[in-house]
Design an enzyme around this catalytic site. Structure first.
Site, mmCIF file in Angstrom:
data_model
loop_
_atom_site.group_PDB
_atom_site.id
_atom_site.type_symbol
_atom_site.label_atom_id
_atom_site.label_comp_id
_atom_site.label_asym_id
_atom_site.label_seq_id
_atom_site.Cartn_x
_atom_site.Cartn_y
_atom_site.Cartn_z
ATOM 1 N N ASP A 55 46.294 39.338 31.044
ATOM 2 C CA ASP A 55 46.033 38.518 32.234
ATOM 3 C C ASP A 55 44.569 38.681 32.668
ATOM 4 O OD1 ASP A 55 46.302 41.186 33.051
ATOM 5 O OD2 ASP A 55 47.168 40.661 34.994
ATOM 6 N N ASP A 104 41.070 43.380 30.898
ATOM 7 C CA ASP A 104 41.749 42.653 29.811
ATOM 8 C C ASP A 104 40.715 41.986 28.909
ATOM 9 O OD1 ASP A 104 43.329 42.279 32.513
ATOM 10 O OD2 ASP A 104 44.862 42.205 30.944
ATOM 11 N N ASP A 111 42.424 48.510 30.674
ATOM 12 C CA ASP A 111 43.288 47.926 29.639
ATOM 13 C C ASP A 111 42.834 48.252 28.221
ATOM 14 O OD1 ASP A 111 45.044 46.842 31.466
ATOM 15 O OD2 ASP A 111 44.052 44.892 31.522
HETATM 16 C C1 BDR Z 1 46.349 46.942 35.602
HETATM 17 O O1 BDR Z 1 46.123 46.140 36.764
HETATM 18 C C2 BDR Z 1 45.187 45.144 36.490
HETATM 19 O O2 BDR Z 1 44.358 44.908 37.593
HETATM 20 C C3 BDR Z 1 44.425 45.602 35.291
HETATM 21 O O3 BDR Z 1 44.009 44.491 34.521
HETATM 22 C C4 BDR Z 1 45.386 46.476 34.537
HETATM 23 O O4 BDR Z 1 46.096 45.765 33.545
HETATM 24 C C5 BDR Z 1 46.225 48.383 35.967
HETATM 25 O O5 BDR Z 1 47.206 48.706 36.901
HETATM 26 CA CA CA Z 2 45.484 43.524 32.976
#
Ligand code: BDR
Ligand code: CA
Length: 315
Positions: free
Chosen positions: A9, A14, A245
């Site tokens: 996402d 990411d 990530d």
């Molecule tokens: C996750 O929350 C999102 O903001 C980041 O992309 C990560 O996947 C960490 O809790």
């Molecule tokens: Ca994420």
């Protein structure tokens, strides 16, 4: 080469996970599937394509997934990845076409075409993956493994100090779609869940030398990471938030980077104070054996992780 589908996402971290997966010689990135999470799915889709275009890659399909969690409305994120969802890098609008396939079908088809070979790397809410398992339960034994940024297991104080969900002890990806997470945790597919315990606890950080290397590099992805670090720093957040990530991708490239342990874990799906909590039953006695057993991350070699990440970004 390890075959992966990156379900994500984007999100600045990411986006950096896409960079790592796309550039690693150890990974065959079959597809990027996107989901509602940090931002609505149209934004996460566009950001995935922008990221691949930044790398000059046009042969990895990007598929659009669920617009909302399986049974809930999409919550808004208390943390922000900036106006563009990419640490205010403002990459150009994507020209890469979106795949005609829905992300759920992309996952199902690629797993069937590569039985026993595909690792699903999940760096967003698990809505697409859980929906694929419900739509086509026959793929469960064909999935090699799921490696996810998921949960907060209370193994150290950072699990809850850095809680990213909008309840006091939840992690964002679980908090957004706890029902999907429960389906995946209970699926019986080998699962490594890297929680906030390891993904947000860094005993080393980007050094001044690392930042200098990013500053001096003419790679677009180095400039992207540098800007994301600057954006985060300006809001009082540590540099690690830009690469959370990435640890899931790193763990696929080199599983020795992370120590894990088996644990009985339940996912809280009831509304209120504890929504989205990933509760570990660590008792000596009377353990709830009905809770699924998954691998949870306990600690990581952060020095080696950051080196792997930077080497891939700068090469
Ligand atoms: C996750 O929350 C999102 O903001 C980041 O992309 C990560 O996947 C960490 O809790
Ligand atoms: Ca994420």
């Amino acid at each position: 080469m390890k075959k992966i589908i990156l379900d994500c996402d984007p999100g600045m971290d990411d986006s950096m996970a896409i960079v790592m997966a796309a550039k690693s010689p150890d990974i065959d990135l079959l597809a990027v599937t996107t989901v509602n999470g940090n931002y609505p799915v149209d934004v996460t889709c566009a950001n995935a394509r922008k990221t691949l275009e930044m790398l000059g890659i046009d042969n990895i399909p990007v598929a659009r997934g669920l617009e909302k969690p399986m049974v809930r409305n999409a919550p808004s994120d208390p943390f922000t990845h900036g106006r563009d969802g990419q640490g205010e890098n403002f990459l150009p609008d994507p020209r890469l076409p979106l795949s005609d396939k829905h992300a759920v079908d992309m996952i199902i088809d690629l797993v069937k075409e590569n039985p026993g070979e595909v690792t699903l790397v999940a760096t967003g809410p698990m809505s697409n993956i859980a929906t694929a398992l419900i739509k086509e339960p026959g793929i469960k034994p064909m999935i090699k493994e799921i490696v996810a940024i998921s949960g907060a297991f209370g193994l150290n104080k950072y699990a809850f100090l850095n809680a990213t969900g909008d309840t006091p002890q939840s992690e964002w990806n679980v908090y957004v779609d706890p029902e999907a997470t429960k389906i995946v945790y209970e699926s019986g597919i080998p699962l490594v869940a890297l929680g906030l315990d390891v993904a947000t606890y860094f005993d080393v950080n980007f050094s001044e030398e690392d930042i200098k290397l990013l500053d001096e590099s003419d790679k677009k992805e180095a400039k992207f990471l540098r800007q994301a670090i600057r954006f985060n720093g300006g809001r009082g957040f540590d540099a690690y938030c830009t690469v959370i990530d990435c640890m899931a991708v790193a763990c696929v490239i080199d599983p020795t980077l992370v120590k894990t342990m088996k644990a009985h874990v339940g996912v809280e799906t009831k509304d209120g104070l504890t929504l989205g909590m990933t509760v570990v039953d660590r008792r000596h006695h009377h353990v709830w054996e009905q809770l699924p057993v998954i691998e949870i991350g306990c600690s990581a070699d952060y020095g080696r992780f950051l080196k792997l990440l930077l080497d891939l970004v700068l090469e």
